[in-house]
Design a protein around this motif. Structure first.
Motif, PDB file in Angstrom:
ATOM      1  N   ASP A  59      -9.976   1.989   3.698  1.00 32.99           N
ATOM      2  CA  ASP A  59      -9.436   3.194   3.041  1.00 32.99           C
ATOM      3  C   ASP A  59      -7.915   3.226   3.124  1.00 32.99           C
ATOM      4  OD1 ASP A  59      -9.654   3.616   5.776  1.00 32.99           O
ATOM      5  OD2 ASP A  59     -10.145   5.741   5.597  1.00 32.99           O
ATOM      6  N   GLU A  60      -7.399   2.798   4.258  1.00 30.88           N
ATOM      7  CA  GLU A  60      -5.939   2.773   4.422  1.00 30.88           C
ATOM      8  C   GLU A  60      -5.313   1.745   3.472  1.00 30.88           C
ATOM      9  OE1 GLU A  60      -4.671   2.410   8.551  1.00 30.88           O
ATOM     10  OE2 GLU A  60      -2.913   1.283   7.868  1.00 30.88           O
ATOM     11  N   GLU A  61      -5.971   0.581   3.374  1.00 30.09           N
ATOM     12  CA  GLU A  61      -5.463  -0.469   2.483  1.00 30.09           C
ATOM     13  C   GLU A  61      -5.415   0.040   1.040  1.00 30.09           C
ATOM     14  OE1 GLU A  61      -4.268  -3.140   3.714  1.00 30.09           O
ATOM     15  OE2 GLU A  61      -3.823  -4.191   1.842  1.00 30.09           O
ATOM     16  N   LEU A  62      -6.439   0.780   0.668  1.00 27.63           N
ATOM     17  CA  LEU A  62      -6.449   1.329  -0.697  1.00 27.63           C
ATOM     18  C   LEU A  62      -5.355   2.372  -0.870  1.00 27.63           C
ATOM     19  CD1 LEU A  62     -10.264   1.470  -1.311  1.00 27.63           C
ATOM     20  CD2 LEU A  62      -8.590   0.240  -2.696  1.00 27.63           C
ATOM     21  N   ARG A  63      -5.285   3.314   0.045  1.00 24.47           N
ATOM     22  CA  ARG A  63      -4.296   4.394  -0.115  1.00 24.47           C
ATOM     23  C   ARG A  63      -2.880   3.857  -0.105  1.00 24.47           C
ATOM     24  NH1 ARG A  63      -7.642   7.134   3.623  1.00 24.47           N
ATOM     25  NH2 ARG A  63      -9.036   8.517   2.484  1.00 24.47           N
ATOM     26  N   GLU A  64      -2.618   2.899   0.788  1.00 25.37           N
ATOM     27  CA  GLU A  64      -1.229   2.491   0.981  1.00 25.37           C
ATOM     28  C   GLU A  64      -0.797   1.309   0.134  1.00 25.37           C
ATOM     29  OE1 GLU A  64      -0.178   2.288   5.070  1.00 25.37           O
ATOM     30  OE2 GLU A  64      -0.807   4.367   5.410  1.00 25.37           O
ATOM     31  N   ARG A  65      -1.767   0.473  -0.316  1.00 25.24           N
ATOM     32  CA  ARG A  65      -1.338  -0.724  -1.047  1.00 25.24           C
ATOM     33  C   ARG A  65      -1.869  -0.799  -2.470  1.00 25.24           C
ATOM     34  NH1 ARG A  65       1.471  -2.423   2.954  1.00 25.24           N
ATOM     35  NH2 ARG A  65       0.581  -2.984   4.968  1.00 25.24           N
ATOM     36  N   TYR A  66      -3.138  -0.509  -2.677  1.00 29.63           N
ATOM     37  CA  TYR A  66      -3.688  -0.628  -4.033  1.00 29.63           C
ATOM     38  C   TYR A  66      -3.341   0.578  -4.913  1.00 29.63           C
ATOM     39  CZ  TYR A  66      -6.421  -4.749  -2.865  1.00 29.63           C
ATOM     40  OH  TYR A  66      -6.794  -6.007  -2.499  1.00 29.63           O
ATOM     41  N   ASN A  67      -3.610   1.776  -4.379  1.00 27.90           N
ATOM     42  CA  ASN A  67      -3.431   2.951  -5.242  1.00 27.90           C
ATOM     43  C   ASN A  67      -2.005   3.106  -5.760  1.00 27.90           C
ATOM     44  OD1 ASN A  67      -6.103   3.259  -4.704  1.00 27.90           O
ATOM     45  ND2 ASN A  67      -5.926   5.142  -3.506  1.00 27.90           N
ATOM     46  N   PRO A  68      -0.986   2.826  -4.937  1.00 27.19           N
ATOM     47  CA  PRO A  68       0.384   2.924  -5.478  1.00 27.19           C
ATOM     48  C   PRO A  68       0.642   1.942  -6.627  1.00 27.19           C
ATOM     49  CG  PRO A  68       0.437   2.954  -3.078  1.00 27.19           C
ATOM     50  CD  PRO A  68      -0.975   2.603  -3.475  1.00 27.19           C
ATOM     51  N   ILE A  69      -0.028   0.806  -6.606  1.00 26.03           N
ATOM     52  CA  ILE A  69       0.137  -0.161  -7.713  1.00 26.03           C
ATOM     53  C   ILE A  69      -0.470   0.420  -8.984  1.00 26.03           C
ATOM     54  CG2 ILE A  69      -0.604  -2.421  -8.598  1.00 26.03           C
ATOM     55  CD1 ILE A  69      -0.502  -3.438  -5.678  1.00 26.03           C
ATOM     56  N   ILE A  70      -1.673   0.979  -8.846  1.00 26.86           N
ATOM     57  CA  ILE A  70      -2.342   1.558 -10.024  1.00 26.86           C
ATOM     58  C   ILE A  70      -1.515   2.734 -10.548  1.00 26.86           C
ATOM     59  CG2 ILE A  70      -4.474   2.648 -10.868  1.00 26.86           C
ATOM     60  CD1 ILE A  70      -4.726  -0.361 -10.018  1.00 26.86           C
ATOM     61  N   ARG A  71      -1.019   3.573  -9.638  1.00 23.27           N
ATOM     62  CA  ARG A  71      -0.196   4.714 -10.077  1.00 23.27           C
ATOM     63  C   ARG A  71       1.081   4.230 -10.758  1.00 23.27           C
ATOM     64  NH1 ARG A  71      -1.948   7.305  -4.901  1.00 23.27           N
ATOM     65  NH2 ARG A  71      -3.552   8.793  -5.555  1.00 23.27           N
ATOM     66  N   ALA A  72       1.667   3.159 -10.228  1.00 26.46           N
ATOM     67  CA  ALA A  72       2.904   2.631 -10.834  1.00 26.46           C
ATOM     68  C   ALA A  72       2.623   2.138 -12.250  1.00 26.46           C
ATOM     69  CB  ALA A  72       3.479   1.512  -9.968  1.00 26.46           C
ATOM     70  N   LEU A  73       1.511   1.440 -12.417  1.00 30.08           N
ATOM     71  CA  LEU A  73       1.167   0.939 -13.763  1.00 30.08           C
ATOM     72  C   LEU A  73       0.992   2.092 -14.740  1.00 30.08           C
ATOM     73  CD1 LEU A  73      -1.432  -1.831 -12.809  1.00 30.08           C
ATOM     74  CD2 LEU A  73       0.690  -2.212 -14.083  1.00 30.08           C
ATOM     75  N   ARG A  74       0.341   3.166 -14.277  1.00 32.64           N
ATOM     76  CA  ARG A  74       0.060   4.288 -15.174  1.00 32.64           C
ATOM     77  C   ARG A  74       1.280   5.169 -15.411  1.00 32.64           C
ATOM     78  NH1 ARG A  74      -2.106   2.617 -18.241  1.00 32.64           N
ATOM     79  NH2 ARG A  74      -2.111   4.648 -19.201  1.00 32.64           N
ATOM     80  N   SER A  75       2.181   5.258 -14.430  1.00 28.98           N
ATOM     81  CA  SER A  75       3.284   6.215 -14.589  1.00 28.98           C
ATOM     82  C   SER A  75       4.535   5.590 -15.187  1.00 28.98           C
ATOM     83  CB  SER A  75       3.614   6.871 -13.241  1.00 28.98           C
ATOM     84  OG  SER A  75       4.088   5.887 -12.347  1.00 28.98           O
ATOM     85  N   MET A  76       4.637   4.272 -15.187  1.00 24.96           N
ATOM     86  CA  MET A  76       5.857   3.685 -15.755  1.00 24.96           C
ATOM     87  C   MET A  76       5.870   3.912 -17.262  1.00 24.96           C
ATOM     88  SD  MET A  76       4.857  -0.272 -14.975  1.00 24.96           S
ATOM     89  CE  MET A  76       6.486  -0.957 -15.288  1.00 24.96           C
ATOM     90  N   GLY A  77       7.057   4.138 -17.802  1.00 25.12           N
ATOM     91  CA  GLY A  77       7.158   4.457 -19.222  1.00 25.12           C
ATOM     92  C   GLY A  77       6.841   3.272 -20.113  1.00 25.12           C
ATOM     93  N   GLN A  78       7.133   2.063 -19.631  1.00 29.65           N
ATOM     94  CA  GLN A  78       6.929   0.894 -20.482  1.00 29.65           C
ATOM     95  C   GLN A  78       5.439   0.554 -20.601  1.00 29.65           C
ATOM     96  OE1 GLN A  78       8.766   0.923 -17.607  1.00 29.65           O
ATOM     97  NE2 GLN A  78      10.690  -0.153 -17.886  1.00 29.65           N
ATOM     98  N   PRO A  79       4.983   0.223 -21.804  1.00 27.62           N
ATOM     99  CA  PRO A  79       3.612  -0.261 -21.943  1.00 27.62           C
ATOM    100  C   PRO A  79       3.418  -1.589 -21.191  1.00 27.62           C
ATOM    101  CG  PRO A  79       4.484   0.442 -24.061  1.00 27.62           C
ATOM    102  CD  PRO A  79       5.640   0.408 -23.105  1.00 27.62           C
ATOM    103  N   VAL A  80       2.269  -1.715 -20.548  1.00 31.50           N
ATOM    104  CA  VAL A  80       1.955  -2.936 -19.799  1.00 31.50           C
ATOM    105  C   VAL A  80       0.778  -3.637 -20.469  1.00 31.50           C
ATOM    106  CG1 VAL A  80       1.416  -3.923 -17.543  1.00 31.50           C
ATOM    107  CG2 VAL A  80       2.691  -1.768 -17.677  1.00 31.50           C
TER     108      VAL A  80
END
Ligand code: LHQ
Length: 259
Positions: A78-99
């Motif tokens: 759970d810690e690995e997800l909260r601290e390492r995976y989820n921020p990556i997913i949030r970054a992909l979704r919140s960045m303005g540039q299409p990925v």
């Protein structure tokens, strides 16, 4: 590079290549830290207008590096997800540039989730998606349970998540999990052509569009209509809108600056 991530910026397009081909680009702590860092850096870089995410060698990404999980100092899941995976997913979704995910080969576990979190997915004919979580006694994570029903509908999402058969590229195309399938040798050319077309768009309008599509999942039509009006107010006041109108009038291609 030791962190397993290659970053190439060419004009307005940044290509991030997961680069641990010997382990099918499985995600180590170093790779996850680097990926988050680069996504956040690119998000703030106005010169980058489109991003391509792909993998080196024959795989896109085999998900969590399972050898790393055997180490005594491995963080709880759970810690690995909260601290390492989820921020990556949030970054992909919140960045303005299409990925754009250029899915060159197998995308398994959190590797599939990474592709799902991108705005556009094109695949090589050899690619396949494997919801590998069940085989190791885990639940789909890194957004997979959220993205899948939205991408392919509830019935197919349930079959993919609960039965877990690999989804070859042609089936992924048929069910709408990817928007194009091309021969492997043409994947990066196709991804770049798509990225160039995206990069030629008005960056602010694209970022607002991405945001509106994202929000649409959790709001009613009334709120969406109000939201569109608000975003259009912002886009309509931009220099890029004026440039778009001028280019139309002058019968030329617009030159957007993101302002
Ligand atoms: C690998 C991996 C791998 C290390 C292939 N790790 N080496 C999040 C939170 C925290 C923890 C838990 O998980 C998560 C989310 C997740 O991602 S869980 C899901 C993790 N991923 C998997 O379970 C997939 C494991 N891999 C596979 O099932 C197969 O390798 C696939 C279907 C991806 C590809 O199969 P093949 O084409 O037959 O390749 P292979 O199995 O022969 O793999 C080639 C090499 O890559 C091999 O190493 P070797 O030294 O024998 O050549 C594999 O050990 C290595 N590799 N996946 N995830």
């Amino acid at each position: 590079m030791t962190d397993g991530l290659r970053v190439d910026v060419d004009g307005p397009v940044a290509t991030l290549t997961l680069d641990r081909p010997e382990a099918l680009n499985a995600l180590t702590v170093e790779l996850k830290v680097a990926l988050r860092r680069e996504l956040e850096r690119i998000a703030a870089d106005r010169a980058v207008r489109a991003v391509i995410l792909t993998g080196a060698g024959r795989a896109f990404c085999a998900g969590q590096d399972l050898a790393e999980r055997e180490r005594p100092d491995a963080a709880p899941l759970d810690e690995e997800l909260r601290e390492r995976y989820n921020p990556i997913i949030r970054a992909l979704r919140s960045m303005g540039q299409p990925v754009i995910a250029a899915v060159n080969g197998v995308a398994a576990g959190a590797g599939a989730s990474l592709a799902f979190a991108c705005d556009l997915r094109i695949a090589a004919a050899e690619a396949r998606f494997v919801l590998a979580f069940g085989r190791i006694g885990l639940v789909p994570d890194s957004g997979a349970t959220w993205f899948l029903p939205r991408l392919v509908g509830a019935a197919r999402a349930a079959e993919i998540a609960l039965v877990g058969d690999p989804i070859p590229a042609d089936e992924a195309l048929r069910i709408g999990l990817v928007s194009r399938v091309v021969p492997a040798g043409e994947l990066m050319t196709e991804a770049r052509a798509l990225a160039d077309r995206v990069a030629a768009g008005a960056p602010l309008a694209l970022a607002l569009t991405k945001n509106a599509l994202e929000r649409s999942w959790s709001i009613e039509l009334d709120e969406a209509l109000d939201g569109e009006a608000k975003l259009q107010g912002i886009a309509g006041a931009s220099a890029d809108h004026a440039e778009g109108l001028a280019a139309f009038r002058e019968k030329r291609e617009p030159r957007f600056t993101g302002s």
